[in-house]
Design a protein around this motif. Structure first.
Motif, PDB file in Angstrom:
ATOM      1  N   ARG A 162       0.861  -1.174   0.000  1.00 54.39           N
ATOM      2  CA  ARG A 162       0.000   0.000   0.000  1.00 54.39           C
ATOM      3  C   ARG A 162       0.898   1.224   0.000  1.00 54.39           C
ATOM      4  NH1 ARG A 162      -4.926  -0.639   4.216  1.00 54.39           N
ATOM      5  NH2 ARG A 162      -5.393   1.349   3.223  1.00 54.39           N
ATOM      6  N   ASP A 329      -4.832   5.714  -1.284  1.00 60.17           N
ATOM      7  CA  ASP A 329      -4.158   4.464  -1.034  1.00 60.17           C
ATOM      8  C   ASP A 329      -4.243   3.548  -2.243  1.00 60.17           C
ATOM      9  OD1 ASP A 329      -3.804   5.410   1.455  1.00 60.17           O
ATOM     10  OD2 ASP A 329      -5.025   3.924   2.491  1.00 60.17           O
ATOM     11  N   LEU A 331      -4.379  -0.211  -2.736  1.00 58.51           N
ATOM     12  CA  LEU A 331      -4.543  -1.390  -1.909  1.00 58.51           C
ATOM     13  C   LEU A 331      -3.699  -2.556  -2.380  1.00 58.51           C
ATOM     14  CD1 LEU A 331      -8.371  -1.239  -1.235  1.00 58.51           C
ATOM     15  CD2 LEU A 331      -6.492  -0.372   0.154  1.00 58.51           C
TER      16      LEU A 331
END
Length: 334
Positions: A162, A329, A331
């Motif tokens: 991340r 972010d 993932l």
């Protein structure tokens, strides 16, 4: 393969030991990380091989190398480890006091001149947390879980990671006052032809983005080529010549003066990066929040030209604008 053990099945400790050797590549290094004797670790690997009746490693003079069977087991073991980490964090995090340790890997300049000077604030907030700071992100692998968080100068391109942009920071051209008094005055970039330049060794650049001199001086090579930023700073302080340095480092030294600030000014970014499956989610979240707050507080030091421009425009220095918002972010990076 080691002699067959009487143990009919392997246990989780043997699998954890196996993963430690996979990640370290050497038995002695893995034993040190696990805080056990290397002979104990060797017995665990032997027991695991005997239980599975396969050879997992080729023992080479350079270290332990996975066999095809070992590679298959490594993938399964890492998946089992991720499940175990998630179960532990979900079941116990809510009632857990903030204790334990967290390991960060950062660039040497950021770790030495920024983070090390901020961590006392983290310690005051979390007195029972031990911080391990590695001021060299290349020394560890997040994919192999050798650190909990890395601050990098680029967004990683792949892996179970991340990533989020932490902060922008500015570079300028600096020289010592003593050096500048003895050299021709710098009015334009062309005047730098009569000055000595300090920079990276071309084939040892940390990243292509570190080729700062090329952006401003074309194909001119540095007169003094150094592999790391801290030694470049030291040479600049001692009066060797001019150097492109991060402002948050150089501006802490009154012996240095920034020259041609309107011409030599470039921006780079820091990113924080974590493994997608966190070992200690609460600790990682606490440290990420601390890093974001610390860099936001220090925006004027990290981006002095931007802060000066904001002040002239009537917007408080450090105030966020839509353009300053960090990236979302990621993932799972492709």
């Amino acid at each position: 393969m080691c002699a067959k053990s009487h143990t009919p099945v392997f246990d989780w400790d043997d699998l954890r030991s196996f993963l430690a050797v996979v990640r370290a590549g050497r038995l002695t290094t893995a034993a040190l990380q696990l805080q056990i004797d290397h002979s104990t670790l060797s017995r665990r690997i032997c027991a695991l091989e005997a239980s599975l009746q396969v050879r997992l490693f080729d023992r080479l003079p350079t270290g332990y190398s996975l066999t095809p069977a070992g590679e298959r087991l490594a993938a399964e073991a890492q998946a089992m480890e991720s499940v175990a980490i998630r179960i532990c964090s979900e079941l116990s995090e809510a009632g857990r006091r903030m204790t334990g340790s967290i390991r960060l890997a950062t660039p040497e300049g950021f770790g030495t001149y920024f983070l090390a000077r901020q961590l006392h604030l983290f310690a005051e907030q979390y007195p029972e947390v031990k911080v391990e700071l590695i001021a060299n992100p290349g020394a560890v692998s997040l994919t192999k879980r050798q650190a909990d968080i890395a601050v990098t100068m680029f967004r990683p391109e792949s892996g179970p990671l991340r990533a989020r942009k932490l902060a922008d920071y500015e570079y300028g051209l600096y020289g010592s006052h003593e050096y500048l008094r003895t050299r021709p005055r710098l009015k334009t970039l062309g005047d730098a032809a009569s000055h000595r330049l300090i920079g990276y060794i071309p084939d040892l650049l940390p990243t292509p983005a570190h080729d700062y001199l090329k952006e401003f001086f074309g194909n001119r090579q540095a007169d003094l080529q150094i592999s790391n930023i801290l030694t470049q700073l030291s040479a600049t302080l001692d009066g060797y010549g001019l150097c492109v340095l991060p402002c948050f480092m150089a501006d802490t030294h009154p012996e240095l003066a920034r020259v041609l600030p309107q011409t030599v000014c470039l921006t780079r970014s820091y990113w924080w990066v974590t493994h997608a499956e966190l070992r200690a989610p609460a600790l990682v979240r606490a440290m990420k929040s601390f890093l974001e707050e610390a860099t936001a507080r220090s925006r004027s030091a990290l981006m002095p030209s931007a802060s000066f421009g904001q002040a002239l425009a009537g917007r408080p220095a450090g105030a966020a604008s839509p353009m300053d918002a960090p990236a979302s972010d990621d993932l799972s990076l492709p």
